[in-house]
Write an enzyme that holds these catalytic residues in place. Structure first.
Site, short mmCIF file in Angstrom:
data_model
loop_
_atom_site.label_atom_id
_atom_site.label_comp_id
_atom_site.label_asym_id
_atom_site.label_seq_id
_atom_site.Cartn_x
_atom_site.Cartn_y
_atom_site.Cartn_z
N GLY A 141 0.93 -1.21 -0.06
CA GLY A 141 0.02 0.04 -0.23
C GLY A 141 0.77 1.31 0.02
O GLY A 141 0.43 2.24 -0.55
N ARG B 299 -8.15 -2.28 -2.21
CA ARG B 299 -7.85 -1.27 -1.02
C ARG B 299 -8.33 0.17 -1.82
O ARG B 299 -7.98 0.34 -2.88
CB ARG B 299 -6.31 -1.34 -0.67
CG ARG B 299 -6.36 -2.93 0.05
CD ARG B 299 -4.93 -2.78 0.67
NE ARG B 299 -4.73 -1.78 1.82
CZ ARG B 299 -3.48 -1.61 2.20
NH1 ARG B 299 -2.52 -2.42 2.08
NH2 ARG B 299 -3.49 -0.69 3.23
N SER C 231 -4.22 9.54 7.51
CA SER C 231 -3.28 8.44 6.81
C SER C 231 -2.26 8.94 6.12
O SER C 231 -2.23 10.06 5.38
CB SER C 231 -4.25 8.24 5.39
OG SER C 231 -3.36 7.28 4.59
N ASP D 176 -0.76 -0.14 12.94
CA ASP D 176 -0.31 -1.27 12.54
C ASP D 176 -0.09 -2.29 13.78
O ASP D 176 0.10 -3.52 13.66
CB ASP D 176 0.90 -0.99 11.81
CG ASP D 176 0.72 -0.42 10.40
OD1 ASP D 176 -0.39 -0.67 10.15
OD2 ASP D 176 1.79 0.03 9.85
N ARG E 75 -8.63 -6.49 9.17
CA ARG E 75 -7.93 -6.97 10.46
C ARG E 75 -9.00 -6.68 11.62
O ARG E 75 -8.56 -7.62 12.66
CB ARG E 75 -6.68 -5.76 10.76
CG ARG E 75 -5.75 -6.04 9.98
CD ARG E 75 -4.12 -5.17 10.22
NE ARG E 75 -3.28 -5.89 9.10
CZ ARG E 75 -2.35 -5.08 8.84
NH1 ARG E 75 -2.12 -3.97 9.48
NH2 ARG E 75 -1.03 -5.51 7.96
C1 S3P Z 1 2.19 3.71 6.38
C2 S3P Z 1 0.96 4.54 6.68
C3 S3P Z 1 0.01 3.47 7.40
C4 S3P Z 1 0.09 2.30 7.64
C5 S3P Z 1 1.06 1.55 6.86
C6 S3P Z 1 2.46 2.29 6.46
C7 S3P Z 1 3.21 4.38 5.61
O1 S3P Z 1 -1.04 3.48 6.21
O2 S3P Z 1 -0.88 1.62 8.24
O3 S3P Z 1 1.65 0.13 6.99
O4 S3P Z 1 4.51 3.95 5.36
O5 S3P Z 1 3.04 5.68 5.23
P1 S3P Z 1 -2.28 4.61 6.21
O6 S3P Z 1 -1.49 5.95 5.82
O7 S3P Z 1 -3.03 4.14 5.10
O8 S3P Z 1 -2.87 4.74 7.64
#
Ligand code: S3P
Length: 428
Positions: free
Chosen positions: A94, A122, A167, A315, A346
């Site tokens: 992601g 997603r 986020s 996380d 989750r």
């Molecule tokens: C992350 C941000 C978080 C986290 C992901 C890593 C990042 O997601 O859950 O494992 O590296 O910016 P969200 O930004 O969608 O909350």
């Protein structure tokens, strides 16, 4: 791959965990956009970060690997990427797809992005929307909200963006696009999410200002390649922190872990559950605080996790539910609907798996109530193809009578190659 775990006695050890996933991704991406070389030590060689490297290779960036956990990124400068001649595949990551969307929005070429079955479910509209406002042309399945996505970037204009979600991936995508927008882009989020993009951009010389949950990025400044040491990942450390916290009489030290305040919700929660945690040898490396975390296990009690704490431990919630199962009383988790759109849902994955061990769990749309303190019994559990669910159930297995098996556990390599070896070294 099946992971077998048995009930464990006290943990008494000193370990280190692999490099931080979020910071490793950013070192690849910002190193690629910088002028000159960025040498990244303690880089996380997990599948997700390797996906980021593969995408930038397809855009003409060269990488070296002088030893096991070091990479060299030969930066092409802000305007040095080239049009990829094939689809960019982000695998399960992601962070790769969302942050790259921001960068691609600034490039005056065409690109397409896809990933595995989980990535293709997603939400990407939350990133596409602000980038469309900035002037990028983005399309994809379901009106541009699901991958595969196509992006034709360039000629961006700055915006003031109020993000509906806390986020870091959404925030970072807009910040990265902001490097290419003519002027100052402002991003505001409901609660402050992890700020590794902001810290690394400042370290490499970008014109960026941060005031609590508001970020202002000015386009135009060049980034200069510099050495980056990646701290140990607190999200990986969290599995062993919970194991030690939940086994009274344990003492575990985890060396040189990132303790950025936007990531340390796990420390606050374990302390509120009654765990003694000592932080030693604190220092700052490339704008990120690091330290040794020492956890002393004792009886745990239930707690409440909500509001601004959620992005600081998003996380870690799967493994926190395991601590909650071992704790006396109720643990309430709310305001965490984001968990439904992670690598798996989750909330439902942890509810289903904990129940197999005999834990009494109520499932809600935005969280869970875990009625802790009962006996756990080993069972056959499933990873849901989600690395953090697999590792959380492995920790639960340490606390459960008999043997626990986690099926489809190969996904652990996404964020934590070597997890099983450390787990074994702690308990046998
Ligand atoms: C992350 C941000 C978080 C986290 C992901 C890593 C990042 O997601 O859950 O494992 O590296 O910016 P969200 O930004 O969608 O909350």
């Amino acid at each position: 791959m099946r992971l077998q775990v048995r009930y464990a006695g006290k943990i008494n050890n000193q370990i280190s965990v692999p490099g931080d996933k979020s910071i490793s991704h950013r070192a690849v991406m910002l190193g690629a956009l910088a002028n000159g070389t960025t040498t990244v030590t303690n880089f996380l060689m997990g599948a997700d970060c390797l996906s980021s490297i593969a995408c930038f290779k397809k855009m003409g960036v060269e990488f070296g690997q002088p030893d096991k956990n070091t990479i060299i990124v030969k930066g092409n400068g802000l305007y040095g990427l080239r049009e990829p001649d094939d689809v960019l595949d982000v695998g399960n990551s992601g962070t790769t797809i969302r942050l790259i969307m921001g960068i691609l929005a600034g490039q005056s070429f065409f690109s397409t992005l896809t990933g595995d079955a989980s990535i293709r479910k997603r939400p990407m509209g939350r990133v596409a929307q602000p980038l469309l406002k900035m002037g990028a042309v983005i399309d994809g399945r379901q009106g541009g909200s699901l991958a595969p996505l196509s992006i034709r970037g360039g000629h961006l204009k700055p915006i003031e963006f109020i993000s509906p979600v806390a986020s870091a991936q959404v925030k970072s995508a807009v910040i990265l696009a902001g490097l290419y927008a003519g002027g100052q882009t402002e991003i505001r989020e409901p609660y402050k999410s992890r700020d590794h993009t902001e810290r690394m951009l400042a370290y490499l010389g970008a014109d960026i200002q941060v005031n609590d949950n508001i970020v202002k990025i000015m386009s135009g400044s060049n980034l200069e390649g510099k050495p980056v040491e990646v701290p140990g990942d607190i999200s990986s450390a969290a599995f062993f922190m919970v194991a030690a916290a939940a086994i009274p009489g344990s003492r575990l030290t985890i060396k040189r872990v990132g303790i950025n305040p936007t990531r340390t919700g796990i420390i606050d929660v374990l302390r509120s559950m009654g765990t003694q945690i000592i932080i030693q040898n604190e220092e700052e490396v490339n704008g990120e605080p690091v330290g040794d975390i020492c956890v002393l296990g004792s009886e745990l009690k239930g707690t409440v996790i909500e509001g601004s704490l959620i992005p600081r431990l998003i996380d870690e919630i799967p493994v926190i539910t395991v601590a909650a199962a071992a704790a006396l009383g109720e643990t309430i988790i709310r305001d965490a609907a984001e968990l439904k759109v992670k690598e798996s849902n989750r909330i439902s994955a942890m509810t289903v798996e904990l129940r197999k061990l005999g834990v009494n769990v109520d499932e809600f749309d935005d969280g869970m109530i875990i009625h802790g303190g009962g006996k756990l019994n080993g069972a056959i559990c499933e990873s849901h193809d989600d690395h953090r669910v697999a590792m959380s159930m492995a920790v639960a297995g340490l606390l459960a009578k008999g043997e626990t098996v986690i099926t489809n556990a190969e996904c652990i390599d996404i964020s934590f190659p070597g997890f099983a070896e450390i787990l074994n070294s702690l308990t046998y």
